[in-house]
Design a protein around this motif. Structure first.
Motif, mmCIF file in Angstrom:
data_model
loop_
_atom_site.group_PDB
_atom_site.id
_atom_site.type_symbol
_atom_site.label_atom_id
_atom_site.label_comp_id
_atom_site.label_asym_id
_atom_site.label_seq_id
_atom_site.Cartn_x
_atom_site.Cartn_y
_atom_site.Cartn_z
ATOM 1 N N LYS A 121 -42.903 10.256 36.985
ATOM 2 C CA LYS A 121 -42.694 11.411 37.845
ATOM 3 C C LYS A 121 -41.713 12.379 37.205
ATOM 4 C CE LYS A 121 -41.719 12.527 42.615
ATOM 5 N NZ LYS A 121 -41.318 12.009 43.913
ATOM 6 N N ARG A 122 -42.043 13.664 37.280
ATOM 7 C CA ARG A 122 -41.207 14.687 36.674
ATOM 8 C C ARG A 122 -40.670 15.629 37.751
ATOM 9 N NH1 ARG A 122 -41.130 13.967 31.867
ATOM 10 N NH2 ARG A 122 -42.128 14.548 30.000
ATOM 11 N N THR A 123 -39.510 16.210 37.468
ATOM 12 C CA THR A 123 -38.902 17.171 38.377
ATOM 13 C C THR A 123 -39.610 18.518 38.204
ATOM 14 O OG1 THR A 123 -37.292 17.947 36.755
ATOM 15 C CG2 THR A 123 -36.663 16.030 38.103
ATOM 16 N N PRO A 124 -39.345 19.478 39.115
ATOM 17 C CA PRO A 124 -39.970 20.795 38.965
ATOM 18 C C PRO A 124 -39.649 21.467 37.626
ATOM 19 C CG PRO A 124 -39.043 20.571 41.156
ATOM 20 C CD PRO A 124 -38.612 19.358 40.368
ATOM 21 N N MET A 125 -38.538 21.103 36.993
ATOM 22 C CA MET A 125 -38.175 21.695 35.709
ATOM 23 C C MET A 125 -38.809 20.963 34.536
ATOM 24 S SD MET A 125 -34.276 22.845 36.218
ATOM 25 C CE MET A 125 -33.724 23.342 37.828
ATOM 26 N N GLY A 126 -39.618 19.948 34.820
ATOM 27 C CA GLY A 126 -40.354 19.264 33.770
ATOM 28 C C GLY A 126 -39.650 18.103 33.107
ATOM 29 N N PRO A 128 -23.998 15.821 25.999
ATOM 30 C CA PRO A 128 -24.180 16.062 24.566
ATOM 31 C C PRO A 128 -25.081 17.255 24.234
ATOM 32 C CG PRO A 128 -25.534 14.218 25.255
ATOM 33 C CD PRO A 128 -24.697 14.601 26.445
ATOM 34 N N SER A 129 -24.932 17.714 23.018
ATOM 35 C CA SER A 129 -25.726 18.848 22.527
ATOM 36 C C SER A 129 -27.181 18.451 22.280
ATOM 37 C CB SER A 129 -25.113 19.408 21.243
ATOM 38 O OG SER A 129 -25.090 18.410 20.239
ATOM 39 N N SER A 130 -27.494 17.169 22.325
ATOM 40 C CA SER A 130 -28.866 16.718 22.090
ATOM 41 C C SER A 130 -29.787 16.987 23.286
ATOM 42 C CB SER A 130 -28.879 15.221 21.756
ATOM 43 O OG SER A 130 -28.326 14.470 22.817
ATOM 44 N N MET A 131 -29.224 17.441 24.414
ATOM 45 C CA MET A 131 -30.053 17.720 25.583
ATOM 46 C C MET A 131 -30.905 18.961 25.352
ATOM 47 S SD MET A 131 -27.507 16.790 28.809
ATOM 48 C CE MET A 131 -27.752 18.371 29.457
ATOM 49 N N SER A 132 -32.110 18.942 25.925
ATOM 50 C CA SER A 132 -32.994 20.106 25.832
ATOM 51 C C SER A 132 -32.536 21.184 26.814
ATOM 52 C CB SER A 132 -34.436 19.696 26.162
ATOM 53 O OG SER A 132 -34.552 19.402 27.545
ATOM 54 N N THR A 133 -33.089 22.381 26.667
ATOM 55 C CA THR A 133 -32.780 23.480 27.579
ATOM 56 C C THR A 133 -33.113 23.096 29.019
ATOM 57 O OG1 THR A 133 -33.225 25.081 25.831
ATOM 58 C CG2 THR A 133 -33.287 25.909 28.082
ATOM 59 N N ASP A 134 -34.272 22.476 29.230
ATOM 60 C CA ASP A 134 -34.659 22.068 30.584
ATOM 61 C C ASP A 134 -33.728 21.005 31.145
ATOM 62 O OD1 ASP A 134 -36.758 23.860 30.746
ATOM 63 O OD2 ASP A 134 -38.260 22.402 30.092
ATOM 64 N N GLU A 135 -33.260 20.090 30.308
ATOM 65 C CA GLU A 135 -32.320 19.063 30.762
ATOM 66 C C GLU A 135 -30.988 19.705 31.159
ATOM 67 O OE1 GLU A 135 -33.929 15.197 28.267
ATOM 68 O OE2 GLU A 135 -32.497 16.556 27.316
ATOM 69 N N ARG A 136 -30.491 20.645 30.338
ATOM 70 C CA ARG A 136 -29.248 21.351 30.691
ATOM 71 C C ARG A 136 -29.433 22.112 31.995
ATOM 72 N NH1 ARG A 136 -29.052 22.576 25.371
ATOM 73 N NH2 ARG A 136 -29.684 24.725 25.722
ATOM 74 N N ARG A 137 -30.561 22.784 32.146
ATOM 75 C CA ARG A 137 -30.849 23.540 33.369
ATOM 76 C C ARG A 137 -30.850 22.595 34.583
ATOM 77 N NH1 ARG A 137 -35.767 25.849 32.193
ATOM 78 N NH2 ARG A 137 -34.668 27.431 31.000
ATOM 79 N N GLY A 151 -26.028 23.197 18.646
ATOM 80 C CA GLY A 151 -24.693 22.731 19.023
ATOM 81 C C GLY A 151 -24.348 23.031 20.472
ATOM 82 N N ARG A 152 -25.293 23.555 21.247
ATOM 83 C CA ARG A 152 -25.022 23.907 22.646
ATOM 84 C C ARG A 152 -24.884 22.633 23.487
ATOM 85 N NH1 ARG A 152 -24.389 28.493 25.057
ATOM 86 N NH2 ARG A 152 -25.104 28.924 27.175
ATOM 87 N N TYR A 153 -23.810 22.572 24.279
ATOM 88 C CA TYR A 153 -23.556 21.427 25.139
ATOM 89 C C TYR A 153 -23.052 21.916 26.489
ATOM 90 C CZ TYR A 153 -18.620 22.071 23.935
ATOM 91 O OH TYR A 153 -17.364 22.588 23.774
ATOM 92 N N LEU A 154 -22.972 21.013 27.440
ATOM 93 C CA LEU A 154 -22.635 21.372 28.811
ATOM 94 C C LEU A 154 -21.427 20.572 29.277
ATOM 95 C CD1 LEU A 154 -25.190 21.823 31.620
ATOM 96 C CD2 LEU A 154 -23.300 20.288 32.001
ATOM 97 N N THR A 155 -20.534 21.227 30.006
ATOM 98 C CA THR A 155 -19.385 20.537 30.590
ATOM 99 C C THR A 155 -19.396 20.709 32.105
ATOM 100 O OG1 THR A 155 -17.919 22.446 30.313
ATOM 101 C CG2 THR A 155 -17.915 20.811 28.552
#
Length: 128
Positions: A24-29, A56-65, A86-90
C-alpha cells in the motif's frame, strides 16, 4: 543540544528497487510502511532529550515531502537544508505546540466508554 539521526526511509530511489513494491502506498507515492516508520521515529524523538531530529540526504523528494506533511499535521516545525544529493530534512522541537498536538488527540467518548477508560487508568496509572 542533542542531535539524533533518523533512518529516514528506504534510501531514496537509487539502488533500492523493489522496496515497498506491491504494498500500500500513500497519496504521495511512498510506501505506507515509510509513513508508519516516520511516525514511530517522531514519537521516539518527542520522548527523547534531543532537540533536533535529522533525516538523511538519501531520502527521495517524495519521502521528504511526506515527512514534511506528517510533521505539519502534528504541528512540528521542519526544514529542508542543503542542495541536490546533499539535501536533508530536520525536525525541531522548538516551536512544537504540545497543547495543539494534545488537542488533536482528544477523544469524544460516550458515558460507558468514559467509565471504562477511567477504570483502566485507575488500575494502570500513567507514569512519567
Amino acid at each position: 543540544m542533542g542531535r539524533s539521526r533518523g533512518s529516514g526511509g528506504n534510501g531514496g530511489s537509487g539502488g533500492n528497487a523493489g522496496i515497498g513494491e506491491g504494498k500500500k502506498r500513500t497519496p504521495m507515492g511512498v510506501p505506507e510502511s515509510f509513513s508508519i516508520g516516520v511516525k514511530s521515529q517522531l514519537s521516539a524523538f518527542l520522548l527523547s532529550d534531543d532537540a533536533v531530529l535529522t533525516f538523511p540526504s538519501s531520502m527521495s523528494t517524495d519521502e521528504r515531502r511526506t515527512v514534511h506533511q506528517i510533521c505539519a499535521d502534528l504541528g512540528m516545525p521542519t526544514k529542508s537544508r542543503g542542495k541536490g544529493d546533499g539535501r536533508y530534512l530536520t525536525v525541531n522541537k522548538d516551536g512544537f505546540s504540545k497543547r495543539k498536538n494534545l488537542a488533536a488527540c482528544a477523544l469524544d467518548l460516550d458515558a460507558a466508554s468514559r467509565k471504562e477508560a477511567e477504570s483502566f487508568f485507575a488500575r494502570y496509572p500513567l507514569s512519567q
